[in-house]
Design a protein around this motif. Sequence first.
Motif, mmCIF file in Angstrom:
data_model
loop_
_atom_site.group_PDB
_atom_site.id
_atom_site.type_symbol
_atom_site.label_atom_id
_atom_site.label_comp_id
_atom_site.label_asym_id
_atom_site.label_seq_id
_atom_site.Cartn_x
_atom_site.Cartn_y
_atom_site.Cartn_z
ATOM 1 N N ARG A 58 18.768 11.165 4.123
ATOM 2 C CA ARG A 58 18.577 11.011 3.119
ATOM 3 C C ARG A 58 17.014 11.433 3.199
ATOM 4 O O ARG A 58 16.677 12.357 2.262
ATOM 5 N N TRP A 59 15.710 10.735 3.645
ATOM 6 C CA TRP A 59 14.567 10.894 2.876
ATOM 7 C C TRP A 59 13.926 10.623 4.634
ATOM 8 O O TRP A 59 15.032 10.729 5.905
ATOM 9 N N ALA A 60 12.705 11.739 4.963
ATOM 10 C CA ALA A 60 11.696 11.993 5.756
ATOM 11 C C ALA A 60 11.300 10.874 6.518
ATOM 12 O O ALA A 60 11.351 9.512 6.132
ATOM 13 N N GLN A 61 11.486 10.626 7.953
ATOM 14 C CA GLN A 61 10.617 8.879 8.736
ATOM 15 C C GLN A 61 9.137 9.350 7.781
ATOM 16 O O GLN A 61 8.354 9.548 7.582
ATOM 17 N N GLN A 62 9.306 7.495 7.046
ATOM 18 C CA GLN A 62 7.921 7.499 6.347
ATOM 19 C C GLN A 62 7.036 6.943 6.991
ATOM 20 O O GLN A 62 6.572 6.832 8.453
ATOM 21 N N PRO A 63 5.553 7.327 7.048
ATOM 22 C CA PRO A 63 4.438 7.083 7.258
ATOM 23 C C PRO A 63 4.537 5.268 7.774
ATOM 24 O O PRO A 63 4.558 4.390 6.653
ATOM 25 N N THR A 64 3.453 4.644 9.042
ATOM 26 C CA THR A 64 3.430 3.959 8.825
ATOM 27 C C THR A 64 1.284 3.700 8.095
ATOM 28 O O THR A 64 0.666 4.199 8.460
ATOM 29 N N PHE A 65 2.140 2.792 6.730
ATOM 30 C CA PHE A 65 1.502 1.774 6.055
ATOM 31 C C PHE A 65 -0.011 1.007 6.936
ATOM 32 O O PHE A 65 0.380 -0.178 7.128
ATOM 33 N N VAL A 66 -1.211 1.448 7.041
ATOM 34 C CA VAL A 66 -2.158 0.492 7.418
ATOM 35 C C VAL A 66 -3.380 -0.048 6.617
ATOM 36 O O VAL A 66 -4.318 1.073 6.063
ATOM 37 N N PRO A 67 -3.300 -0.838 6.609
ATOM 38 C CA PRO A 67 -4.302 -2.305 5.398
ATOM 39 C C PRO A 67 -5.447 -1.279 5.528
ATOM 40 O O PRO A 67 -5.921 -1.166 6.170
ATOM 41 N N SER A 68 -6.206 -0.943 4.034
ATOM 42 C CA SER A 68 -7.805 -0.913 5.035
ATOM 43 C C SER A 68 -8.452 -2.079 4.708
ATOM 44 O O SER A 68 -8.325 -3.636 4.485
ATOM 45 N N PRO A 69 -9.572 -2.162 6.264
ATOM 46 C CA PRO A 69 -10.088 -2.747 6.405
ATOM 47 C C PRO A 69 -11.881 -3.098 5.486
ATOM 48 O O PRO A 69 -12.313 -4.003 6.061
ATOM 49 N N PHE A 70 -12.057 -2.467 4.278
ATOM 50 C CA PHE A 70 -12.969 -2.458 3.661
ATOM 51 C C PHE A 70 -12.538 -3.752 2.714
ATOM 52 O O PHE A 70 -11.855 -3.820 1.402
ATOM 53 N N PRO A 71 -13.552 -4.749 2.135
ATOM 54 C CA PRO A 71 -12.954 -4.951 1.384
ATOM 55 C C PRO A 71 -13.324 -4.304 0.083
ATOM 56 O O PRO A 71 -14.075 -3.392 -0.355
ATOM 57 N N GLY A 72 -12.298 -4.998 -1.340
ATOM 58 C CA GLY A 72 -12.953 -4.282 -3.014
ATOM 59 C C GLY A 72 -11.298 -3.204 -2.421
ATOM 60 O O GLY A 72 -11.023 -2.964 -3.403
ATOM 61 N N GLU A 73 -10.910 -3.238 -1.783
ATOM 62 C CA GLU A 73 -9.602 -1.736 -1.374
ATOM 63 C C GLU A 73 -8.136 -2.215 -1.209
ATOM 64 O O GLU A 73 -7.308 -1.991 -0.406
ATOM 65 N N GLU A 74 -8.115 -2.847 -1.751
ATOM 66 C CA GLU A 74 -6.268 -4.433 -1.726
ATOM 67 C C GLU A 74 -5.488 -3.441 -2.431
ATOM 68 O O GLU A 74 -6.219 -2.749 -3.194
#
Length: 589
Positions: A58-74
Amino acid sequence: MASPLFPPSPSSAPSPAPLPAPAHNKRKLSPSPASSPAPSEVVPSTTTTAATTTEVPRWAQQPTFVPSPFPGEEGFFQTTDVPFFKHGFRYYPCHPSPLAPNAFLTLETYPPTTRFSFLDRSPFIRITPDGLSITTDKGFRSARCNVPLRSGSWYFEYIIDRGGGDRPPSSTTSSAGDGAHVRVGIARREAPLNAPCGFDGYSYGVRDATGQAVHLGRPRKYGERGFGTGDVVGVLLELPEMREPVEGDRDDPARLVRKRIPIRYKGQLYFESAEYSVSREMQTLQDTGRLSPPSSPSKPAPPPAPRRAAAPSAPPTRTAPPPRPIPRLPNSRLTFFLNGAPLPPPPSSSSHTTSSTSHTTSRTDPSHPVPSSRPGAEPAFEDLLDFLPLRRAPRPKGKRVLKQEDEIREAREHYHDDGTAGYYPFVSVYGGGRVTLNPGPDFRFPLPKKEEEEEGRGWRPLCERYDEFRAEQLRADRMDEHAASLLAHIDSASHTLSHPQPEPKKPKKSSSRNKDRSKSGTPVPSPLPVAGLATAPAAAAAASPAGEEASDAEGEPDWEDGVGVFAALGVGVGGVGGAGEVRELGEQE
């Protein structure tokens, strides 16, 4: 509540079983927990078709989400395990067709809404899991949406979360000294992703610092002031209806031709298609502002030189073909709004088109105008450049001997519409700038509609384009599926013709044992009928139309009919169409 990171499971099946890992992938996939699986272990939901037991994802394989390492970019992530659009190629998820061999269908990527594309963006762009907000810590980096706009009137909003020169809270960004800036607008597929909006002729945009409109890398005054953090920029794009391709013209750019091959990337199938290349005419237009360089004033011809002995003839130099005309879209407009009000036009300007208008032509009928812009709203751009590729240059007559690199280049060149050409919502961010896309239908500053537009003939929210574009792609996929199934039947018939079955051997004389069995009442087994040439006349007569004979006096099938091949061999075309459709398709080709 389902997380925007992962697609929901179907109601019929609470949790699908994980798919086996590909043979070349050494990492094994383990069953995902029901609560919050890791991005690398997400298994797309599957559905089972009625005609086959093959499970279709039904859906394509999701990308792997890596949190941003920079502060203030939560809340912002980098994505991996997906192929970005680069090196002149584009990638779309796909899956094998359960109905036709060697056919593949496009696959949706979660979430199924209008948003920024996970693939069609700069690798330095960080994005939210819902695909609606982007940012970067580099110079100007850009991202395109996942749907093209090809005709009609569309409205959407850009919410400026940070821009106008505001400094981000983090000082680690490489462009923090200049502050955060953004450019918003629209762009075609050829627009570069590591350059700002309006950098070339493939994009149109507006700057946040000054409110200037930018196209071909040349800013000009449009708004009285710029915009910044907290402002909402509305965009109204009005395009004419697309024309139909000219029948019989194989070089018409409006013809639908899809050049793509399926490849596997990290366990997921993708369509790989060649990107439209930047044309020589557009480069000249960006450099000089006109299609051809200005002609120099006429000078007196120099006196003829004295005749000399004929020198050995040099090999003829290859001259460049004449420049091709760049079509425009008549009655097309691009208008920007700031917090619900139109950006004030410059008082000394009455026209806002680019200076290069003498070399352009129109591709549509001007007798079908698009709805006019809002009262009091001056468009930033009118008569936009056509988004279809330029027509193929005339090929020289005679036989050409091409080098291998020339053959590869010609095979990669794409001169036709592949169903994804159009203008995409396009955003460029700089030094910590942030922009959120609002495709609707709940706008912060919706445009008022006229009385005659209340019946659905006015502008439409951008969110409605997703289902419409998805239906267009599915319709084209079904056509490819039909063609693949027909080619499979033709290959099967050709193989049977090239490898005919041997004639049946004459039955041997009955032995004394068989005679004894026949006398005792035991039936003697008769030879099995051999399908193929022995049953050709009967099959041809059964498959022929009413009132026509499919065989001649000698009982041979009519091979010139176009259907006798299939009828004589017992090859049917069930599920694809009747024999008449096969013949009609052959005549068209």
